[in-house]
Design an enzyme around this catalytic site. Structure first.
Site, PDB file in Angstrom:
ATOM      1  N   ASP A   9       0.836  -1.203   0.000  1.00  0.00           N
ATOM      2  CA  ASP A   9       0.000   0.000   0.000  1.00  0.00           C
ATOM      3  C   ASP A   9       0.874   1.258   0.000  1.00  0.00           C
ATOM      4  O   ASP A   9       1.662   1.474   0.923  1.00  0.00           O
ATOM      5  CB  ASP A   9      -0.887  -0.074   1.262  1.00  0.00           C
ATOM      6  CG  ASP A   9      -2.018   0.921   1.253  1.00  0.00           C
ATOM      7  OD1 ASP A   9      -2.033   1.814   0.391  1.00  0.00           O
ATOM      8  OD2 ASP A   9      -2.888   0.812   2.141  1.00  0.00           O
TER       9      ASP A   9
ATOM     10  N   GLY B 262      -5.332   3.471  -7.720  1.00  0.00           N
ATOM     11  CA  GLY B 262      -5.612   3.669  -9.141  1.00  0.00           C
ATOM     12  C   GLY B 262      -4.862   4.831  -9.774  1.00  0.00           C
ATOM     13  O   GLY B 262      -5.083   5.153 -10.947  1.00  0.00           O
TER      14      GLY B 262
ATOM     15  N   ASP C   9     -10.632   4.084  -1.250  1.00  0.00           N
ATOM     16  CA  ASP C   9     -11.219   3.079  -0.360  1.00  0.00           C
ATOM     17  C   ASP C   9     -12.742   2.983  -0.488  1.00  0.00           C
ATOM     18  O   ASP C   9     -13.443   3.994  -0.547  1.00  0.00           O
ATOM     19  CB  ASP C   9     -10.878   3.413   1.100  1.00  0.00           C
ATOM     20  CG  ASP C   9      -9.409   3.159   1.394  1.00  0.00           C
ATOM     21  OD1 ASP C   9      -8.628   2.973   0.443  1.00  0.00           O
ATOM     22  OD2 ASP C   9      -9.047   3.158   2.585  1.00  0.00           O
TER      23      ASP C   9
END
Ligand code: GLA
Length: 388
Positions: free
Chosen positions: A146, A193, A214
């Protein structure tokens, strides 16, 4: 937008190509569970074991849900040699992995290419190879990586291109680290993205990449994300999937029709199905939504072709996915807050004669339906068909 456009012109930006290696894992969209949506920072060893047990006892494992993925907040301090250690919530990660494996399941973990994860825990920056080796030693099968605080490093870059390169290099570095362990580990990119990741996610080894910010357990957010996936189908395929984020089914913020929309849309999108609820306390209704075999068969279809939107009329949208046996999954969605009658023209799906249809949620053969098909769709709901 300007930044995106300039990035798309970059000659170095490669289009998504399925690496031979990445097709060996995630040949179909990964299915499992992830701790974040329900547990957030409250995830610990006991809750993960309880999820693994519930995965088996509920029948979800046998329906295809295999990964038990620990998200953020497991990380502790590094030892004197720089090895990452779990914090006190996870006394023994290797023992936990052994337990999960003993149930016929696989264990996933989470980190960041930045110094800190999104919840402020220790990231992998500067320790990529060491962390990959630690994960392999523990028996980890899946890594969600992440972006989080690497954003700060990127913001300091002189140009958008330089920032983009920092991100690509960071994801490539962890891909190489994972590969060097020799252990098959699903590599899940999470950078929301940015920079049209679907165009380059596979070239940095991604087996899946988040295409959005999210999700939350609200119809509006789920619909914004799900219906916002139009146009991305050609970038997905076996070993490299678009990831519109984890499931919220069973978390209580949507009604049954809305959760059916969530599941149907994710199945058409060939999306990873990572349950995000508490499996140890879920209702039979939630279990039925998560394990409908007709819907899962669409998601896991062996051809691995993602579906797309084929028609829209105001709040009615028709999405279709070509399937390996020559049939099509067709979702007729109603985004309005009241029921509506959809007038579906099956010629838009390439048909020229009446088709045979099965209602996937009802599990009911509808026989032959005409090319002009009228059907009432519940508020925020879906009629999900398989037609041939
Ligand atoms: C980001 C990700 C989420 C979750 C959290 C954890 O927001 O997008 O899916 O992993 O971080 O901190």
């Amino acid at each position: 937008m300007t930044r995106l456009r300039s990035l798309l012109l970059l000659p170095t930006l490669s289009f998504a190509i399925a690496g031979a290696q990445s097709a060996t894992v995630a040949a179909r969209p990964p299915m499992g569970w992830n701790s974040w949506n329900h547990f957030h920072s409250k995830v610990d060893d006991a809750s993960v074991r309880a999820q693994a047990e519930a995965m088996v006892a509920s029948g979800m494992r046998d329906a295809g849900y295999i990964y038990i993925n620990i998200d953020d907040t497991w990380e502790g301090a590094r030892d004197a040699n720089g090895n990452i250690q779990p914090n006190s919530k996870f006394p023994d990660m290797k023992a936990l992995a052994d337990f999960v494996h003993s149930k016929g399941l696989k264990l996933g973990i989470y980190s960041s290419p930045g110094k800190k994860t999104c919840a402020g825990y220790e990231g992998s920056y500067g320790h990529e190879l060491q962390d990959a080796q630690t994960y392999a030693r523990w028996g980890i099968d899946y890594l969600k990586y992440d972006l989080c605080s690497l954003n700060d490093v990127m913001r300091a870059a002189p140009t958008p291109q330089a920032a983009h390169q920092i991100m690509v290099d960071a994801y490539t570095k962890m891909r190489d680290a994972l590969r060097s362990t020799g252990r098959p580990i699903v590599y899940s990119l999470c950078q929301y993205g940015n920079d049209a990741v679907w165009r380059w996610g596979a070239s940095v080894g991604g087996n899946l990449w988040r295409t959005t910010g999210d999700i939350s357990d609200k119809y509006a957010k789920m619909a914004e994300i799900g219906f916002g996936q139009a146009g991305l189908a050609r970038f997905a395929g076996p070993g490299h999937w678009n990831d519109p984020d984890m499931l919220e089914v069973g978390n209580g913020g949507m009604n049954e029709d809305e959760y059916k929309t969530h599941m149907s849309l994710w199945a058409i999108l060939a999306a990873p199905l990572l349950a995000g609820n508490d499996l140890s306390t879920m209702s039979s209704q939630t279990l039925a939504l998560l394990t409908n075999r007709n819907v899962i068969a669409v998601d896991q279809d062996p051809a691995g072709i993602e579906g797309d939107r084929v028609a829209a009329e105001g709040p009615i949208e028709v999405w279709a996915r070509p399937l390996a046996d020559g049939s099509k999954a067709v979702g007729i969605f109603n985004r309005h807050h009241l029921p509506l009658t959809a007038h579906v023209d099956l010629r838009a799906l390439g048909y020229s004669a009446p088709v045979r249809a099965k209602d996937l949620w009802l599990g009911k053969d509808l026989g032959s339906i005409g090319l002009l098909y009228d059907v009432t769709v519940p508020a925020h709901g879906v009629v999900f068909l398989r037609v041939k």
